[in-house]
Design a protein around this motif. Structure first.
Motif, PDB file in Angstrom:
ATOM      1  N   PRO A  31       0.906  -1.299  -0.149  1.00  0.00           N
ATOM      2  CA  PRO A  31      -0.178  -0.162   0.027  1.00  0.00           C
ATOM      3  C   PRO A  31       0.976   1.258  -0.011  1.00  0.00           C
ATOM      4  CG  PRO A  31      -0.523  -1.545   1.824  1.00  0.00           C
ATOM      5  CD  PRO A  31       0.498  -2.045   1.191  1.00  0.00           C
ATOM      6  N   ALA A  38       9.586  -2.846   3.965  1.00  0.00           N
ATOM      7  CA  ALA A  38       9.567  -3.460   5.199  1.00  0.00           C
ATOM      8  C   ALA A  38       9.005  -4.822   4.857  1.00  0.00           C
ATOM      9  CB  ALA A  38       8.608  -2.765   6.127  1.00  0.00           C
ATOM     10  N   PHE A  92      -4.103  -6.212   3.657  1.00  0.00           N
ATOM     11  CA  PHE A  92      -3.067  -5.707   4.228  1.00  0.00           C
ATOM     12  C   PHE A  92      -3.343  -5.966   6.065  1.00  0.00           C
ATOM     13  CE2 PHE A  92      -0.166  -2.258   6.371  1.00  0.00           C
ATOM     14  CZ  PHE A  92       0.948  -2.929   5.802  1.00  0.00           C
ATOM     15  N   ALA A  93      -4.507  -5.564   6.330  1.00  0.00           N
ATOM     16  CA  ALA A  93      -4.879  -5.799   7.965  1.00  0.00           C
ATOM     17  C   ALA A  93      -4.413  -7.383   8.237  1.00  0.00           C
ATOM     18  CB  ALA A  93      -6.233  -5.546   8.111  1.00  0.00           C
ATOM     19  N   TRP A 142       1.378  -1.410  13.261  1.00  0.00           N
ATOM     20  CA  TRP A 142       0.195  -1.390  12.120  1.00  0.00           C
ATOM     21  C   TRP A 142      -1.127  -2.148  12.691  1.00  0.00           C
ATOM     22  CZ3 TRP A 142      -0.467   1.111   8.298  1.00  0.00           C
ATOM     23  CH2 TRP A 142       0.488   1.585   7.385  1.00  0.00           C
ATOM     24  N   ILE A 144      -2.218  -1.687  15.650  1.00  0.00           N
ATOM     25  CA  ILE A 144      -2.765  -0.581  16.224  1.00  0.00           C
ATOM     26  C   ILE A 144      -3.345   0.715  15.335  1.00  0.00           C
ATOM     27  CG2 ILE A 144      -2.195   1.378  18.163  1.00  0.00           C
ATOM     28  CD1 ILE A 144      -0.366  -0.766  19.338  1.00  0.00           C
ATOM     29  N   ARG A 145      -2.515   1.094  14.222  1.00  0.00           N
ATOM     30  CA  ARG A 145      -2.884   2.091  13.504  1.00  0.00           C
ATOM     31  C   ARG A 145      -4.171   1.548  12.709  1.00  0.00           C
ATOM     32  NH1 ARG A 145       2.394   1.812  11.000  1.00  0.00           N
ATOM     33  NH2 ARG A 145       3.457   3.150  12.454  1.00  0.00           N
ATOM     34  N   LEU A 146      -4.294   0.326  12.371  1.00  0.00           N
ATOM     35  CA  LEU A 146      -5.465   0.018  11.546  1.00  0.00           C
ATOM     36  C   LEU A 146      -6.689  -0.227  12.509  1.00  0.00           C
ATOM     37  CD1 LEU A 146      -3.802  -2.455   8.938  1.00  0.00           C
ATOM     38  CD2 LEU A 146      -4.380   0.189   8.751  1.00  0.00           C
ATOM     39  N   ASP A 148      -7.082   1.406  15.370  1.00  0.00           N
ATOM     40  CA  ASP A 148      -7.751   2.545  15.981  1.00  0.00           C
ATOM     41  C   ASP A 148      -7.426   3.413  14.701  1.00  0.00           C
ATOM     42  OD1 ASP A 148      -8.478   4.618  17.395  1.00  0.00           O
ATOM     43  OD2 ASP A 148      -6.632   4.768  18.376  1.00  0.00           O
ATOM     44  N   GLY A 149      -7.944   3.058  13.425  1.00  0.00           N
ATOM     45  CA  GLY A 149      -7.597   4.197  12.539  1.00  0.00           C
ATOM     46  C   GLY A 149      -8.970   4.754  11.812  1.00  0.00           C
ATOM     47  N   SER A 153     -10.846   0.869   8.416  1.00  0.00           N
ATOM     48  CA  SER A 153      -9.442  -0.134   8.761  1.00  0.00           C
ATOM     49  C   SER A 153      -9.833  -1.010   9.894  1.00  0.00           C
ATOM     50  CB  SER A 153      -8.250   0.749   9.033  1.00  0.00           C
ATOM     51  OG  SER A 153      -8.614   1.510   9.962  1.00  0.00           O
ATOM     52  N   ARG A 156     -11.845  -4.095   8.833  1.00  0.00           N
ATOM     53  CA  ARG A 156     -11.054  -4.806   8.027  1.00  0.00           C
ATOM     54  C   ARG A 156     -10.291  -5.612   9.213  1.00  0.00           C
ATOM     55  NH1 ARG A 156      -9.755  -4.381   2.723  1.00  0.00           N
ATOM     56  NH2 ARG A 156     -10.860  -2.837   1.634  1.00  0.00           N
TER      57      ARG A 156
ATOM     58  N   GLN B  70      13.915  -5.189  -2.988  1.00  0.00           N
ATOM     59  CA  GLN B  70      13.881  -4.326  -2.129  1.00  0.00           C
ATOM     60  C   GLN B  70      14.716  -3.298  -2.336  1.00  0.00           C
ATOM     61  OE1 GLN B  70      15.572  -5.439   1.483  1.00  0.00           O
ATOM     62  NE2 GLN B  70      13.950  -4.415   2.718  1.00  0.00           N
ATOM     63  N   ALA B 285      -2.188  -1.598  -6.774  1.00  0.00           N
ATOM     64  CA  ALA B 285      -1.513  -1.366  -5.596  1.00  0.00           C
ATOM     65  C   ALA B 285      -1.965   0.003  -4.764  1.00  0.00           C
ATOM     66  CB  ALA B 285       0.071  -1.436  -5.470  1.00  0.00           C
ATOM     67  N   GLY B 289      -4.390   0.154  -1.708  1.00  0.00           N
ATOM     68  CA  GLY B 289      -3.586   0.572  -0.563  1.00  0.00           C
ATOM     69  C   GLY B 289      -4.159   1.935  -0.080  1.00  0.00           C
ATOM     70  N   TRP B 291      -7.098   2.719   1.493  1.00  0.00           N
ATOM     71  CA  TRP B 291      -7.685   2.583   3.083  1.00  0.00           C
ATOM     72  C   TRP B 291      -6.657   2.533   4.110  1.00  0.00           C
ATOM     73  CZ3 TRP B 291      -7.113  -1.242   6.358  1.00  0.00           C
ATOM     74  CH2 TRP B 291      -6.363  -2.703   5.782  1.00  0.00           C
ATOM     75  N   ARG B 293      -3.438   3.999   3.783  1.00  0.00           N
ATOM     76  CA  ARG B 293      -2.770   5.144   4.053  1.00  0.00           C
ATOM     77  C   ARG B 293      -3.648   6.068   4.801  1.00  0.00           C
ATOM     78  NH1 ARG B 293      -1.763   3.950  -1.285  1.00  0.00           N
ATOM     79  NH2 ARG B 293      -3.217   5.365  -2.060  1.00  0.00           N
ATOM     80  N   ALA B 295      -6.112   5.324   7.102  1.00  0.00           N
ATOM     81  CA  ALA B 295      -6.171   4.776   8.217  1.00  0.00           C
ATOM     82  C   ALA B 295      -4.816   5.116   9.113  1.00  0.00           C
ATOM     83  CB  ALA B 295      -6.191   3.390   8.480  1.00  0.00           C
ATOM     84  N   ALA B 298      -5.257   8.881   9.852  1.00  0.00           N
ATOM     85  CA  ALA B 298      -6.371   9.092  10.567  1.00  0.00           C
ATOM     86  C   ALA B 298      -5.953   8.730  12.184  1.00  0.00           C
ATOM     87  CB  ALA B 298      -7.609   8.109  10.341  1.00  0.00           C
ATOM     88  N   HIS B 299      -5.238   7.624  12.019  1.00  0.00           N
ATOM     89  CA  HIS B 299      -4.506   7.318  13.461  1.00  0.00           C
ATOM     90  C   HIS B 299      -3.759   8.371  13.982  1.00  0.00           C
ATOM     91  CE1 HIS B 299      -3.397   4.558  16.867  1.00  0.00           C
ATOM     92  NE2 HIS B 299      -2.009   4.979  16.493  1.00  0.00           N
ATOM     93  N   LYS B 302      -5.367  11.152  15.561  1.00  0.00           N
ATOM     94  CA  LYS B 302      -6.223  10.938  16.677  1.00  0.00           C
ATOM     95  C   LYS B 302      -5.130  10.845  17.936  1.00  0.00           C
ATOM     96  CE  LYS B 302      -9.520   7.604  15.269  1.00  0.00           C
ATOM     97  NZ  LYS B 302      -9.962   6.082  15.594  1.00  0.00           N
TER      98      LYS B 302
END
Lengths: 250, 314, 250, 314
Positions: A31, A38, A92-93, A142, A144-146, A148-149, A153, A156, B70, B285, B289, B291, B293, B295, B298-299, B302
Motif C-alpha cells: 500500500p 519493510a 494488508f490488515a 500496524w 494498532i494503527r489500523l 484505531d484508524g 480499517s 478490516r 527491495q 497497489a 492501499g 484505505w 494510507r 487509516a 487518521a490514527h 487521533k
C-alpha cells in the motif's frame, strides 16, 4: 542434538519458509513504498532463519539433504508448517495481523531458545530474536494503527481477527516430533509460552481497540502435513524450477 | 537573463545546486521530469523481477532476488525524496504514474519469461542503468547526485549478481545454457534501447548538457555499454543476437547493427508487451492501499489529538 | 500431412488447451449456476479439440510424444498459443468477450478446415465447427446482454473491449510454422478470415451497443513462444503433477 | 387430522405426492430442508474437486474431472428445481447458503490435498452418496424421486471413475500407491460420518420414515456402505485405517471401530478445516456475480419492452 528431532527442526524451518514466501508475494504491491521495503525485509529475515534451520536439520539427518533439497524437494504432505503460515495473504490488515501473531510467538520462542542446550540453536536464536522483535514491533504498530484508524480499517482488522484467531491455537500444541527435545532443554515448551503471548496480544488489542475473540475453535494439522487447499498452489509456485529442472545447480 | 548567466556560471564552476538555491524554472522542470521518471523506473522495475521471487530456484537466489527488488524500492524512495526537494510530492508523482501519464524506462514493459531473465536483467539492464547513472553522480543538482552515488553502488552489486546467475546457467546443463542464450537474445536489443533515441532524434539533450544534468549523449553511452558488454558475453560463451556486431579495429570499438526504432517508439507509446499490465499493477497497489494510507493518517491525527489533550491537562 | 507442419498443429492445440484451462478456473465460481454448467462445457469442448490435435501432431511427428507429453512436457518458450488464450480471466465480461472473440474466429477457421485436403483435420473440423458455433452463440448473447444491460455491465464490457482488442490481431497473422500448409489446402489462410470475423464482431457490438475499438496496436508473440507473465504461473499449475511425478501412468 | 390420515394413506399406498397436491406443512418443510441441503451439498461439492481441475495429471483425467464437477452443478440445478416446486426460490436457498445458515454435507469441509483425493472422493464420497440416494429414488415426493433417479445414474458413473483413479494409483509407482493409501486414510472416517449421527442421536428420522422420505436408518446405510467398500479396498491392495475392522461371520457383516463423533459435531458446527473457506468461496461467487445477474435481468426487460413496442406498432 539427536537426529530424532530433525523433523521438529524441519517444521520450524517450514514455518519460516512458507510465511516468508507468502510475505514475499506482496513485493511490488504494497500500500505504500515504505511497506514495499519493510515486508520484503521481514521476508528476508524469515527465509534466512529457514535456511539456518534447514541446513542444521540436514546436517543432523546426515542423509545428504541440503537446504534446497529440504525446502523444494518434498511433497505437500511432508511439509510441517503451522497452518497460519500458509493462509493466503488477504488484505494488508490480514497480513499484518498474521505477522504480528507469528512474530509475537517467535519472539518468545527465540528468547527461550537463546538458552538452549544446543549451541547451534542457541546461535540461531541469538540472531533471530532480534529480528523477531523488530517484526513484532513493526506489525504491532500496524495492528494498532489500523485497529484505531478509520472505520474501514477497524472493520478490516476485526475481520482479520475473526479469520485468523482459529489458527493461533496451533502455536501452543506440542509438536509430537519434538518429544524429548523439550525435556532435554533443546527446544522450548511452546505450551508454556501461551500466557506471555496472550498478554502481548491483549495489550496490543487494547491499544488497537480490537475485541479479543472468544471461544475460538483451534484449527490444527500443519505439523502432521494436513494443509489447507492454499498450500498446494503455493508449492506449485515454490517448487516450479526444481521440479522442472531437477538436479541442476543455480 | 543576468540570473541565467549567473546560474550557468555556478554550473560551469562545478558548484552543486541545492534545494533552496535559486534556479531557472526550466532547470527545475527538467530535473523533476528526469528524477520522476527515474524513480518510476525503479518502482515499475520491481515488477518484472518480483515476478520470479516466488519461483526462484534456490533459497540463496530467492533471498538475493528479494533483497534486490527491495533495493529497487529503496532507490525509488531516495529518488522521490530528491524530487520532493524540487517541490513535487510523492503523491503527485505516484498519481501521474498510475494514471499512465508518467514515463518510465521502457525496458520494464517486457516480460520475464524464465529464470534466466533475472540474470539477464541484472547483467544487462542494471549494466545499462549504471552506464547512464555513473555520470549522474556528478550531476549539478546536489540531492540527485548524492542519491545517484548510493544507487550506483547498489546497482553495480546487482549487476555482478546478475552476471553470476548467467555464469551459473552458462556453465550448467544444456537446458540451462539454452535458457541463458534465449534470455540474452530477448534482452539484448531492449537493453540497447535503454539509452534512448539516437542523438539526432533526442530532445532536451543540449540544454541538459549545458546544465550538467546530462554529460554524455545517448549514442556515446550506448557505445560504452556495447564495448563493455561484448567481452562479458564472450566470457559466458554466449552469442549476441546481432550478426552485424564486429570489432572495429580502427575506431577501437564494436560496431553493432541497426536498432529497431519502430519497436522502441511503439513501446514508448504504450504498446509494449506489458505497458498496460505494469501501470495496472501499480494502480491496483495504489488504489487497494488507499484505505491503509487513510487509516495511518487518521490514527496519527487521533494520537496527536490525544497527546495535546494530555499535555493540556498537565 | 507433412511433419513440417506439426508445430502449426501444436500451436492450434495449445490455443485450445490454454484457453480451456483458463475457462476451467471459473468452475464453481460462476455468477450463476447455469454458467457453472456452461463454462466447463465449453472448456471440455476446447480440451477435447486440443486432445485430437495433439494426438495427431504427435503421430505425424513420430517421436513418440502423446497428447500428455505435448500438453504437459514442454517449457514455456515452446508453447505456441495465441496470447489472448493465456490472459487472466478478469471478470465475467472479460471472460465472455474473450471467448466470443475466439469462438467467432474458430467457427470461421473450422468452417474452412472442413474442406481441408487432410482427412484427419477434416474430421476434427466437422465436430469442432458445431461446438464453436454453440460457443460463439452463447458468448455473443452474453456480450449483448452485458453490453446492453446495466450501466455497470456496459462499463465492464467496454473495459474488456479496451483490454482485449490488442490481442485479436494475432488471430490473423500467418503462422510461420504453417508455411505451405495453407497453399496445400491443409489449413485455412487466417488472414482471409478477417473480414468475416470483423463483420461478426461489428454485428454483435451493434446489438450490444458497444463501441468498436479503433487504431488498435496488435500484440503478438504467442506463436513464437513469447508469452505474457501470466503464462508461467498458469504452467506451474498445469504441469504440477507431471513435473512432480515424472513418467508415471495416471 | 382427517387430512393427515388421508395423506398418510396415499403414502402408504405408494402414491407419489406431486407439487400441486395438498400436503402437511411439516412434510413440505422437511422436504424443503432436505432437498435444499442436498442441493447445497452438490454446489459446495464442486469446490474440493474443482481445486484439482487445473492440476489434473493428464488431459483425459482433466476432461473427466471437469465433466464430473459440471455434473455436480447439474445435480444442484435439478435439486433446486425440485425444491422450487415446494415454494422456495433458488435465490432464497442460495442466500441461506452464502450467509452460512444452511447446512450441507460436512465432508466437503475437508481439503483435497493430493490428486489421490480426487479418486478417494469419487470412490468413497460418491459411493456413500449413492447409498443415501438410491432409496430416495423411491421417495414419496415425485419431483425429488425423479431428480434422484437421474442423479444416481450419474453418481454411479462417478463412483466407478473414482475407483478407477484409485486403481491406477494402487497399481502405480510406490509414490502413487502411498498417495492412494494416504487419501484413503484421510477420507475413510469422514465418509462414514456422511451417514449422519448414530440412530439414537438422529432427529427427524421417525416421521421421515413414515412419510417415506427416509427408508433406512443412518446406521443401516452406514453398514451397507462398509460392507460394500471393504472388499473394494482389498481389491486395491489398500488397508483401511481402522484396526477394529473385522468380518463378523455370525452377522454376515463387517464390524468397524468407533467413529470420532466429537470431530463430526465440530465440523457440523462450522469448525471443520474449510467450513469458512467453502462458504466464503460461494459467497464471493454470488456477490461478484451480482452485477451479471442484474444485467441479465435489465437486458431481458429492455428486450421485452422493445418487443411490446414493436408489437404495438404493427
Amino acid at each position: 542434538m539427536p537426529a530424532a528431532w530433525v523433523a521438529a527442526l524441519i517444521g520450524l524451518a517450514d514455518d519460516h519458509l512458507i510465511l516468508g514466501h507468502r510475505l514475499s508475494e506482496w513485493c511490488g504491491h504494497a500500500p505504500m513504498l515504505e511497506e514495499d521495503l519493510a515486508m520484503p525485509n521481514i521476508a528476508l529475515d524469515l527465509i534466512g532463519q529457514a535456511r539456518g534451520l534447514y541446513t542444521y536439520a540436514g546436517d543432523l539427518e546426515g542423509a545428504g539433504r541440503d537446504e534446497d533439497a529440504l525446502a523444494f524437494g518434498r511433497l505437500e504432505r511432508a511439509y510441517r508448517n503451522l497452518l497460519i503460515c500458509e493462509l493466503p495473504n488477504g488484505d494488508f490488515a490480514h497480513t499484518m495481523l498474521r505477522q504480528f501473531y507469528f512474530a509475537s510467538f517467535m519472539q518468545l520462542f527465540w528468547q527461550e531458545t537463546e538458552s538452549s542446550t544446543d549451541v547451534t540453536l542457541e546461535a540461531i536464536a541469538a540472531k533471530a530474536v532480534k529480528e523477531a522483535q523488530y517484526h513484532r514491533r513493526h506489525c504491532a504498530e500496524w495492528v494498532i494503527r489500523l485497529g484505531d484508524g478509520t472505520d474501514e480499517s477497524a472493520r478490516r482488522m476485526a475481520e482479520a481477527v475473526t479469520l485468523l484467531a482459529p489458527y493461533t491455537g496451533e502455536f501452543f500444541i506440542a509438536d509430537p516430533e519434538a518429544g524429548g527435545a523439550v525435556e532435554a532443554g533443546v527446544l522450548p515448551d511452546t505450551k508454556a509460552l501461551q500466557p506471555a503471548w496472550q498478554a502481548d496480544i491483549e495489550q496490543v488489542f487494547a491499544a488497537a481497540k480490537l475485541v479479543l475473540p472468544e471461544n475460538v475453535y483451534a484449527q490444527k494439522g500443519g505439523r502432521s502435513g494436513l494443509h489447507t487447499e492454499a498450500m498446494g498452489h503455493l508449492l506449485a509456485q515454490l517448487q516450479f524450477m526444481q521440479r522442472s529442472f531437477p538436479d541442476m545447480t543455480w | 537573463p543576468e540570473f541565467l548567466a549567473a546560474f550557468q556560471a555556478r554550473i560551469d564552476a562545478d558548484e552543486k545546486i541545492e534545494p533552496n538555491d535559486p534556479m531557472p524554472a526550466a532547470y527545475r522542470k527538467t530535473l523533476i521530469r528526469q528524477i520522476g521518471q527515474h524513480a518510476h523506473s525503479e518502482i515499475v522495475g520491481m515488477l518484472p523481477e518480483g515476478n520470479w521471487i516466488t519461483r526462484a530456484p534456490t533459497l540463496r537466489r530467492k533471498a538475493a532476488l528479494l533483497a534486490k527488488v527491495q533495493d529497487e524500492g529503496g532507490h525509488g524512495l531516495y529518488l522521490y525524496s530528491a524530487a520532493e526537494t524540487l517541490g513535487v510530492s510523492r503523491k503527485q508523482m505516484t498519481e501521474e504514474l498510475v494514471s499512465g501519464r508518467a514515463k518510465y524506462s521502457s525496458i520494464f514493459n517486457y516480460p520475464t519469461q524464465t529464470w534466466a531473465d533475472i540474470g539477464a536483467i541484472g547483467w544487462l539492464v542494471d549494466g545499462a542503468a549504471i552506464m547512464n547513472q555513473v555520470p549522474l553522480c556528478r550531476c549539478s543538482y546536489g540531492p540527485y547526485a548524492r542519491a545517484m552515488i548510493r544507487v550506483c553502488k547498489e546497482e553495480s552489486f546487482h549487476q555482478r549478481q546478475g552476471y553470476e546467475i548467467m555464469l551459473k546457467l552458462a556453465e550448467g546443463s544444456p537446458a540451462q545454457k539454452e535458457m541463458a542464450q534465449d534470455a540474452l537474445n530477448r534482452w539484448w536489443w531492449p537493453s540497447l534501447m535503454m539509452f534512448g533515441p539516437p542523438d539526432g532524434a533526442s530532445e532536451h539533450s543540449d540544454q541538459s548538457t549545458r546544465w550538467k544534468i546530462k554529460r554524455f549523449t545517448n549514442d556515446e553511452l550506448r557505445q560504452k555499454f556495447v564495448d563493455a558488454t561484448v567481452p562479458q558475453a564472450q566470457r559466458l560463451g554466449l552469442s549476441l543476437p546481432d550478426p552485424a556486431l564486429a570489432w572495429n579495429e580502427a575506431e577501437g570499438r564494436y560496431d553493432y547493427g541497426e536498432i529497431d526504432w519502430d519497436e522502441f517508439w511503439a513501446v514508448v507509446k504504450g504498446h509494449g508487451p506489458l505497458n498496460k499490465a505494469r501501470v495496472a499493477a501499480r494502480k491496483k497497489a495504489w488504489e487497494d492501499g488507499a484505505w491503509v494510507r487513510e487509516a495511518a493518517l487518521a490514527h496519527a491525527k487521533k494520537r496527536a489529538a490525544r497527546q495535546s489533550v494530555a499535555v493540556a491537562a498537565e
